[in-house]
Design an enzyme around this catalytic site. Structure first.
Site, PDB file in Angstrom:
ATOM      1  N   PRO A  10     -65.107  54.193  40.736  1.00  0.00           N
ATOM      2  CA  PRO A  10     -65.682  53.070  40.009  1.00  0.00           C
ATOM      3  C   PRO A  10     -67.072  53.331  39.434  1.00  0.00           C
ATOM      4  O   PRO A  10     -67.928  53.920  40.091  1.00  0.00           O
ATOM      5  CB  PRO A  10     -65.731  51.947  41.057  1.00  0.00           C
ATOM      6  CG  PRO A  10     -65.665  52.643  42.366  1.00  0.00           C
ATOM      7  CD  PRO A  10     -64.827  53.858  42.136  1.00  0.00           C
ATOM      8  N   ASN A  11     -67.227  52.879  38.207  1.00  0.00           N
ATOM      9  CA  ASN A  11     -68.487  52.883  37.456  1.00  0.00           C
ATOM     10  C   ASN A  11     -68.913  54.252  36.942  1.00  0.00           C
ATOM     11  O   ASN A  11     -69.880  54.358  36.182  1.00  0.00           O
ATOM     12  CB  ASN A  11     -69.628  52.250  38.282  1.00  0.00           C
ATOM     13  CG  ASN A  11     -69.346  50.812  38.616  1.00  0.00           C
ATOM     14  OD1 ASN A  11     -69.026  50.034  37.724  1.00  0.00           O
ATOM     15  ND2 ASN A  11     -69.419  50.440  39.883  1.00  0.00           N
ATOM     16  N   ARG A  18     -76.314  54.420  31.739  1.00  0.00           N
ATOM     17  CA  ARG A  18     -77.120  53.515  32.570  1.00  0.00           C
ATOM     18  C   ARG A  18     -77.745  54.328  33.711  1.00  0.00           C
ATOM     19  O   ARG A  18     -77.186  55.324  34.135  1.00  0.00           O
ATOM     20  CB  ARG A  18     -76.262  52.420  33.212  1.00  0.00           C
ATOM     21  CG  ARG A  18     -75.440  51.591  32.258  1.00  0.00           C
ATOM     22  CD  ARG A  18     -76.169  50.292  31.893  1.00  0.00           C
ATOM     23  NE  ARG A  18     -75.283  49.357  31.207  1.00  0.00           N
ATOM     24  CZ  ARG A  18     -74.843  49.496  29.960  1.00  0.00           C
ATOM     25  NH1 ARG A  18     -75.184  50.552  29.258  1.00  0.00           N
ATOM     26  NH2 ARG A  18     -74.062  48.587  29.422  1.00  0.00           N
ATOM     27  N   TYR A  23     -78.619  58.993  38.135  1.00  0.00           N
ATOM     28  CA  TYR A  23     -77.381  59.741  37.914  1.00  0.00           C
ATOM     29  C   TYR A  23     -77.440  60.722  36.740  1.00  0.00           C
ATOM     30  O   TYR A  23     -76.444  61.386  36.445  1.00  0.00           O
ATOM     31  CB  TYR A  23     -76.210  58.764  37.728  1.00  0.00           C
ATOM     32  CG  TYR A  23     -75.970  57.910  38.960  1.00  0.00           C
ATOM     33  CD1 TYR A  23     -75.614  58.506  40.167  1.00  0.00           C
ATOM     34  CD2 TYR A  23     -76.126  56.534  38.928  1.00  0.00           C
ATOM     35  CE1 TYR A  23     -75.412  57.744  41.306  1.00  0.00           C
ATOM     36  CE2 TYR A  23     -75.927  55.760  40.065  1.00  0.00           C
ATOM     37  CZ  TYR A  23     -75.565  56.366  41.245  1.00  0.00           C
ATOM     38  OH  TYR A  23     -75.368  55.619  42.372  1.00  0.00           O
ATOM     39  N   ASN A  74     -64.859  62.170  43.507  1.00  0.00           N
ATOM     40  CA  ASN A  74     -66.048  61.330  43.597  1.00  0.00           C
ATOM     41  C   ASN A  74     -65.546  59.893  43.638  1.00  0.00           C
ATOM     42  O   ASN A  74     -65.245  59.297  42.593  1.00  0.00           O
ATOM     43  CB  ASN A  74     -66.990  61.551  42.407  1.00  0.00           C
ATOM     44  CG  ASN A  74     -68.297  60.783  42.593  1.00  0.00           C
ATOM     45  OD1 ASN A  74     -68.395  59.906  43.465  1.00  0.00           O
ATOM     46  ND2 ASN A  74     -69.301  61.105  41.785  1.00  0.00           N
ATOM     47  N   ALA A  77     -68.521  54.118  45.006  1.00  0.00           N
ATOM     48  CA  ALA A  77     -68.830  53.193  46.100  1.00  0.00           C
ATOM     49  C   ALA A  77     -67.681  53.068  47.102  1.00  0.00           C
ATOM     50  O   ALA A  77     -67.915  52.716  48.266  1.00  0.00           O
ATOM     51  CB  ALA A  77     -69.177  51.824  45.526  1.00  0.00           C
ATOM     52  N   GLU A  98     -65.013  66.279  48.730  1.00  0.00           N
ATOM     53  CA  GLU A  98     -65.773  65.059  48.428  1.00  0.00           C
ATOM     54  C   GLU A  98     -67.008  65.448  47.624  1.00  0.00           C
ATOM     55  O   GLU A  98     -67.741  66.355  48.018  1.00  0.00           O
ATOM     56  CB  GLU A  98     -66.177  64.376  49.733  1.00  0.00           C
ATOM     57  CG  GLU A  98     -67.024  63.139  49.498  1.00  0.00           C
ATOM     58  CD  GLU A  98     -67.476  62.486  50.796  1.00  0.00           C
ATOM     59  OE1 GLU A  98     -67.023  62.892  51.889  1.00  0.00           O
ATOM     60  OE2 GLU A  98     -68.308  61.571  50.703  1.00  0.00           O
ATOM     61  N   HIS A 100     -70.462  64.092  45.322  1.00  0.00           N
ATOM     62  CA  HIS A 100     -71.396  63.066  44.851  1.00  0.00           C
ATOM     63  C   HIS A 100     -72.475  63.715  44.010  1.00  0.00           C
ATOM     64  O   HIS A 100     -72.990  64.782  44.369  1.00  0.00           O
ATOM     65  CB  HIS A 100     -72.044  62.313  46.021  1.00  0.00           C
ATOM     66  CG  HIS A 100     -71.027  61.645  46.885  1.00  0.00           C
ATOM     67  ND1 HIS A 100     -70.386  60.492  46.506  1.00  0.00           N
ATOM     68  CD2 HIS A 100     -70.499  62.005  48.070  1.00  0.00           C
ATOM     69  CE1 HIS A 100     -69.511  60.164  47.430  1.00  0.00           C
ATOM     70  NE2 HIS A 100     -69.556  61.070  48.387  1.00  0.00           N
ATOM     71  N   ARG A 107     -80.385  58.603  50.515  1.00  0.00           N
ATOM     72  CA  ARG A 107     -80.466  57.290  49.864  1.00  0.00           C
ATOM     73  C   ARG A 107     -80.353  56.175  50.922  1.00  0.00           C
ATOM     74  O   ARG A 107     -80.645  56.392  52.083  1.00  0.00           O
ATOM     75  CB  ARG A 107     -79.390  57.197  48.774  1.00  0.00           C
ATOM     76  CG  ARG A 107     -79.597  58.258  47.660  1.00  0.00           C
ATOM     77  CD  ARG A 107     -78.600  58.113  46.541  1.00  0.00           C
ATOM     78  NE  ARG A 107     -78.750  56.821  45.860  1.00  0.00           N
ATOM     79  CZ  ARG A 107     -77.865  56.337  44.991  1.00  0.00           C
ATOM     80  NH1 ARG A 107     -76.781  57.052  44.699  1.00  0.00           N
ATOM     81  NH2 ARG A 107     -78.056  55.170  44.409  1.00  0.00           N
TER      82      ARG A 107
HETATM   83  O1  CA2 Z   1     -73.826  60.018  43.798  1.00  0.00           O
HETATM   84  C1  CA2 Z   1     -72.664  59.728  43.527  1.00  0.00           C
HETATM   85  O2  CA2 Z   1     -71.925  60.443  42.838  1.00  0.00           O
HETATM   86  C2  CA2 Z   1     -72.084  58.391  44.022  1.00  0.00           C
HETATM   87  O3  CA2 Z   1     -70.715  58.609  44.367  1.00  0.00           O
HETATM   88  C3  CA2 Z   1     -72.200  57.438  42.868  1.00  0.00           C
HETATM   89  C4  CA2 Z   1     -71.768  56.022  43.228  1.00  0.00           C
HETATM   90  C5  CA2 Z   1     -72.460  55.536  44.481  1.00  0.00           C
HETATM   91  O4  CA2 Z   1     -71.960  54.264  44.865  1.00  0.00           O
HETATM   92  C6  CA2 Z   1     -72.288  56.509  45.632  1.00  0.00           C
HETATM   93  O5  CA2 Z   1     -73.010  56.023  46.738  1.00  0.00           O
HETATM   94  C7  CA2 Z   1     -72.801  57.883  45.249  1.00  0.00           C
HETATM   95  C8  CA2 Z   1     -72.095  55.057  42.100  1.00  0.00           C
HETATM   96  C9  CA2 Z   1     -71.520  55.431  40.790  1.00  0.00           C
HETATM   97  C10 CA2 Z   1     -72.067  54.501  39.771  1.00  0.00           C
HETATM   98  O6  CA2 Z   1     -72.268  55.227  38.588  1.00  0.00           O
HETATM   99  C11 CA2 Z   1     -73.082  54.703  37.658  1.00  0.00           C
HETATM  100  C12 CA2 Z   1     -73.342  55.477  36.575  1.00  0.00           C
HETATM  101  C13 CA2 Z   1     -74.169  55.018  35.607  1.00  0.00           C
HETATM  102  C14 CA2 Z   1     -74.731  53.760  35.706  1.00  0.00           C
HETATM  103  C15 CA2 Z   1     -74.443  52.980  36.804  1.00  0.00           C
HETATM  104  C16 CA2 Z   1     -73.611  53.436  37.771  1.00  0.00           C
END
Ligand code: CA2
Length: 148
Positions: A10-11, A18, A23, A74, A77, A98, A100, A107
């Site tokens: 997701p996301n 963003r 990221y 990946n 969340a 896995e 990230h 974090r």
């Molecule tokens: O660090 C990572 O790759 C995460 O898997 C990213 C997730 C986060 O919930 C994990 O704890 C760590 C969040 C991905 C959200 O991606 C976005 C990208 C651009 C703007 C907003 C969110």
């Protein structure tokens, strides 16, 4: 030649658009293109899938069985919440790395817990987009270890 699945949750479709401070500025399209190139250099196929839906991610893991030699996951969340994803990986016995982008251990405390970690062959985090290529290298090594 083997095939590997790069599965993003997701996301992650918002990458590069963003929160670049956390990221980075690389888009998911660019990461996927790098994965395809890296797979080709290694002599393997790479298939990339992204979904914002937990059930679709579980379906993708089920469908990977017997098709892909391993998966870079990946789970976003869902990493920190999804017993369903954990069970799917355990049930299919798909080798999963896995992944990230960020160092989840540096974090917020809620990101330190991963349901994926206990069923993955290993975890890579904190190296940004390069981590996906490191994860593919790890899967190729795992395949060789299994005699593939
Ligand atoms: O660090 C990572 O790759 C995460 O898997 C990213 C997730 C986060 O919930 C994990 O704890 C760590 C969040 C991905 C959200 O991606 C976005 C990208 C651009 C703007 C907003 C969110």
């Amino acid at each position: 030649m083997a095939s590997f699945l790069v599965l993003n949750g997701p996301n992650l479709n918002l990458l590069g658009q963003r929160q670049p401070d956390i990221y980075g500025s690389t888009t998911l399209d660019q990461i996927e293109a790098q994965c395809l190139d890296h797979g080709a250099r290694l002599g393997h196929d790479v298939v990339c899938v992204q979904s914002n839906h937990e059930g679709a991610l579980i379906d993708a893991i089920h469908q990977a069985r017997g098709v892909h030699a391993g998966c870079v996951l990946n789970a976003g969340a869902y990493t920190h919440t999804s017993i369903g994803l954990m069970d799917a990986i355990a049930a299919t016995e798909l080798p999963v790395v896995e992944l990230h982008l960020s160092n989840i251990h540096a974090r917020e405390p809620f990101r330190h817990k991963s349901y994926i970690a206990s069923v993955a062959i290993g975890q890579i985090c904190g190296f940004g987009p390069r981590g996906y290529l490191l994860a593919l290298d790890a899967l190729v090594g795992n395949l060789r270890d299994r005699g593939g």
